[in-house]
Design a protein around this motif. Sequence first.
Motif, PDB file in Angstrom:
ATOM      1  N   GLN A 420       0.823  -1.201   0.000  1.00 54.91           N
ATOM      2  CA  GLN A 420       0.000   0.000   0.000  1.00 54.91           C
ATOM      3  C   GLN A 420       0.861   1.257   0.000  1.00 54.91           C
ATOM      4  O   GLN A 420       0.541   2.250  -0.666  1.00 54.91           O
ATOM      5  CB  GLN A 420      -0.936  -0.010   1.205  1.00 54.91           C
ATOM      6  CG  GLN A 420      -1.997   1.081   1.174  1.00 54.91           C
ATOM      7  CD  GLN A 420      -3.091   0.855   2.202  1.00 54.91           C
ATOM      8  OE1 GLN A 420      -3.244  -0.236   2.727  1.00 54.91           O
ATOM      9  NE2 GLN A 420      -3.849   1.895   2.490  1.00 54.91           N
ATOM     10  N   LEU A 421       1.980   1.237   0.745  1.00 58.42           N
ATOM     11  CA  LEU A 421       2.879   2.386   0.749  1.00 58.42           C
ATOM     12  C   LEU A 421       3.507   2.583  -0.630  1.00 58.42           C
ATOM     13  O   LEU A 421       3.666   3.717  -1.091  1.00 58.42           O
ATOM     14  CB  LEU A 421       3.971   2.192   1.803  1.00 58.42           C
ATOM     15  CG  LEU A 421       3.541   2.344   3.259  1.00 58.42           C
ATOM     16  CD1 LEU A 421       4.666   1.926   4.194  1.00 58.42           C
ATOM     17  CD2 LEU A 421       3.106   3.775   3.548  1.00 58.42           C
ATOM     18  N   GLN A 422       3.870   1.487  -1.282  1.00 54.85           N
ATOM     19  CA  GLN A 422       4.437   1.611  -2.617  1.00 54.85           C
ATOM     20  C   GLN A 422       3.428   2.242  -3.566  1.00 54.85           C
ATOM     21  O   GLN A 422       3.773   3.091  -4.389  1.00 54.85           O
ATOM     22  CB  GLN A 422       4.855   0.235  -3.147  1.00 54.85           C
ATOM     23  CG  GLN A 422       5.477   0.299  -4.545  1.00 54.85           C
ATOM     24  CD  GLN A 422       6.047  -1.023  -4.974  1.00 54.85           C
ATOM     25  OE1 GLN A 422       6.039  -2.001  -4.235  1.00 54.85           O
ATOM     26  NE2 GLN A 422       6.579  -1.082  -6.189  1.00 54.85           N
ATOM     27  N   MET A 423       2.183   1.832  -3.431  1.00 55.17           N
ATOM     28  CA  MET A 423       1.119   2.397  -4.258  1.00 55.17           C
ATOM     29  C   MET A 423       0.959   3.896  -3.996  1.00 55.17           C
ATOM     30  O   MET A 423       0.696   4.674  -4.920  1.00 55.17           O
ATOM     31  CB  MET A 423      -0.176   1.645  -3.947  1.00 55.17           C
ATOM     32  CG  MET A 423      -1.440   2.293  -4.439  1.00 55.17           C
ATOM     33  SD  MET A 423      -2.872   1.378  -3.807  1.00 55.17           S
ATOM     34  CE  MET A 423      -4.143   2.629  -4.008  1.00 55.17           C
ATOM     35  N   SER A 424       1.134   4.319  -2.741  1.00 53.66           N
ATOM     36  CA  SER A 424       0.906   5.716  -2.372  1.00 53.66           C
ATOM     37  C   SER A 424       2.114   6.601  -2.654  1.00 53.66           C
ATOM     38  O   SER A 424       1.955   7.781  -2.993  1.00 53.66           O
ATOM     39  CB  SER A 424       0.554   5.803  -0.880  1.00 53.66           C
ATOM     40  OG  SER A 424      -0.577   5.023  -0.578  1.00 53.66           O
ATOM     41  N   TRP A 425       3.317   6.063  -2.504  1.00 49.34           N
ATOM     42  CA  TRP A 425       4.519   6.884  -2.560  1.00 49.34           C
ATOM     43  C   TRP A 425       5.147   6.965  -3.944  1.00 49.34           C
ATOM     44  O   TRP A 425       5.812   7.948  -4.257  1.00 49.34           O
ATOM     45  CB  TRP A 425       5.565   6.354  -1.579  1.00 49.34           C
ATOM     46  CG  TRP A 425       5.201   6.536  -0.142  1.00 49.34           C
ATOM     47  CD1 TRP A 425       4.072   7.127   0.355  1.00 49.34           C
ATOM     48  CD2 TRP A 425       5.964   6.128   0.995  1.00 49.34           C
ATOM     49  NE1 TRP A 425       4.076   7.101   1.733  1.00 49.34           N
ATOM     50  CE2 TRP A 425       5.237   6.495   2.163  1.00 49.34           C
ATOM     51  CE3 TRP A 425       7.182   5.490   1.150  1.00 49.34           C
ATOM     52  CZ2 TRP A 425       5.696   6.236   3.441  1.00 49.34           C
ATOM     53  CZ3 TRP A 425       7.643   5.224   2.441  1.00 49.34           C
ATOM     54  CH2 TRP A 425       6.903   5.599   3.572  1.00 49.34           C
ATOM     55  N   LEU A 426       4.987   5.933  -4.751  1.00 51.04           N
ATOM     56  CA  LEU A 426       5.658   5.910  -6.043  1.00 51.04           C
ATOM     57  C   LEU A 426       4.721   6.425  -7.132  1.00 51.04           C
ATOM     58  O   LEU A 426       3.512   6.463  -6.967  1.00 51.04           O
ATOM     59  CB  LEU A 426       6.138   4.496  -6.360  1.00 51.04           C
ATOM     60  CG  LEU A 426       7.155   3.921  -5.366  1.00 51.04           C
ATOM     61  CD1 LEU A 426       7.723   2.619  -5.881  1.00 51.04           C
ATOM     62  CD2 LEU A 426       8.299   4.907  -5.106  1.00 51.04           C
ATOM     63  N   PRO A 427       5.279   6.832  -8.276  1.00 51.58           N
ATOM     64  CA  PRO A 427       4.441   7.422  -9.329  1.00 51.58           C
ATOM     65  C   PRO A 427       3.450   6.427  -9.913  1.00 51.58           C
ATOM     66  O   PRO A 427       3.679   5.214  -9.889  1.00 51.58           O
ATOM     67  CB  PRO A 427       5.465   7.872 -10.376  1.00 51.58           C
ATOM     68  CG  PRO A 427       6.655   7.010 -10.144  1.00 51.58           C
ATOM     69  CD  PRO A 427       6.711   6.786  -8.667  1.00 51.58           C
TER      70      PRO A 427
END
Length: 471
Positions: A420-427
């Motif tokens: 979920q963090l990858q989804m939120s933080w990366l483009p």
Amino acid sequence: MAKTLRSEIDLPTLRISVDLATSEAVFAVVRGRDRPTEAARCALRDLGLPRSTTGHVDDRALTVPPDVVARLSRAVADVGESPLPPHNALWLEFPVPRGLVHVLPWERLLVALGRPLFRLPFHPVRPQKPGLQLDVAICSSSPFPAVRFDPARVVAELAHRYLDNPGRHVTVHLFTDAGRYAATCEAVRPLLGHGDVVVHVPPEPDVTARRALGPHRTANPWLTWILDAMRGGRLDVVHFAAHGYLSDGRGALALAGSPALDGGPARFVESVELIELLARVGAVGLALSDPPGSDSAAGLRDLADHVAQSRPGVAAVHDIEADPEAEQLGRSLRTVLAPSGPLTAPLPAMTAWVHPLFVEVTGGPEAPAEPMTSDLRRLTDGLMLRKDGRSAFLQEATRKAAVEVDGDSWVASASRSIEQLQMSWLPYAVDTPVDKAAVDALSNVSSLLEEHVHRAYPEPEEPPPAQEGPS
């Protein structure tokens, strides 16, 4: 991000949006990186929708004009098959502005297209699949006595479909209203020989109040009960069979006031609470079954849509009235969790948000895989994904423990959080530069998690080689 997945995987797609100037729904077909071609349009009122997103939506009034269906049938015939299984699938995309068009049951209204319909997710990360042990919670509640709905029979049908997953050991946890506990135990008795079925005893009213102050405290006593009953155990899928509710354009789940008491005013569960529950138990999937006699399935579809926007995973809405024996649900589960054969026919009772790469991987513990299509390098390399679409930040011991450690939820929960963090933080797009600080932060979190997993579940040491000669 739906556009990125569609473009990079070359998916045949039907885009449905809203023209705000004319209050019309606009239908366009597109494949991969091609330019969308408008195929039809109609007034929102012709679909049964209000002009405003805060207006009342009657699920029974939702429809699609026959001339629109005819034009879409001709247009869809030219976009070809999907490069991924199911090859006959058509993918739905809802670009902004979209108004309330996403709450329509397009899977049922467009069954004449003759193709299974799946909704594109809002993120590039394909979540880690469950392992050979599948743990499911099914919660059923009916706060509206006037609506004919037998939760005991419904949960028995739903449990049967989860248990019917070849090659997996399935445990189903059942949660129902206190007044239906005995009937539920009797309804699932024939299933006891097919897997582990646990009917949890509803808590006493005073116990519910005390638990609300404990470590599993949530705003809703049903969610508190589920968390408390699991005692830190992992759940792969959480399934609710209950009425939906749509107010001011936001969907919610309607449960009885308390699992310990029959009757009383309904309690409404919104997406934020469900997302927290899914994260804490490490679940990959959320399913919502709309009971017979309900006219608010649009609320469930909006609720599932908001969950799908917020976290990687599978979200689905199931129409019990159209699929009383849950046969279509069973076909969907076999398609997504453990593909056992080609899916060619439509599933009009199912609405599902699922990653296109999710259905490609067979059941069981996942191993590194080759690219699923001829060219996914831009998608995987540009957005820090593995070759099969999973997060590149999840390391080997973490991936293995998340699906193979029986009972514990903390590894799966942490893994879902990283996704979920990858989804939120990366483009969201492959052409957008990656934030190096976000990459470094996720790498540090991933390494710390991997270290704790190694400490909690050390690999067994190899035995010393046998000595030659007499002892």
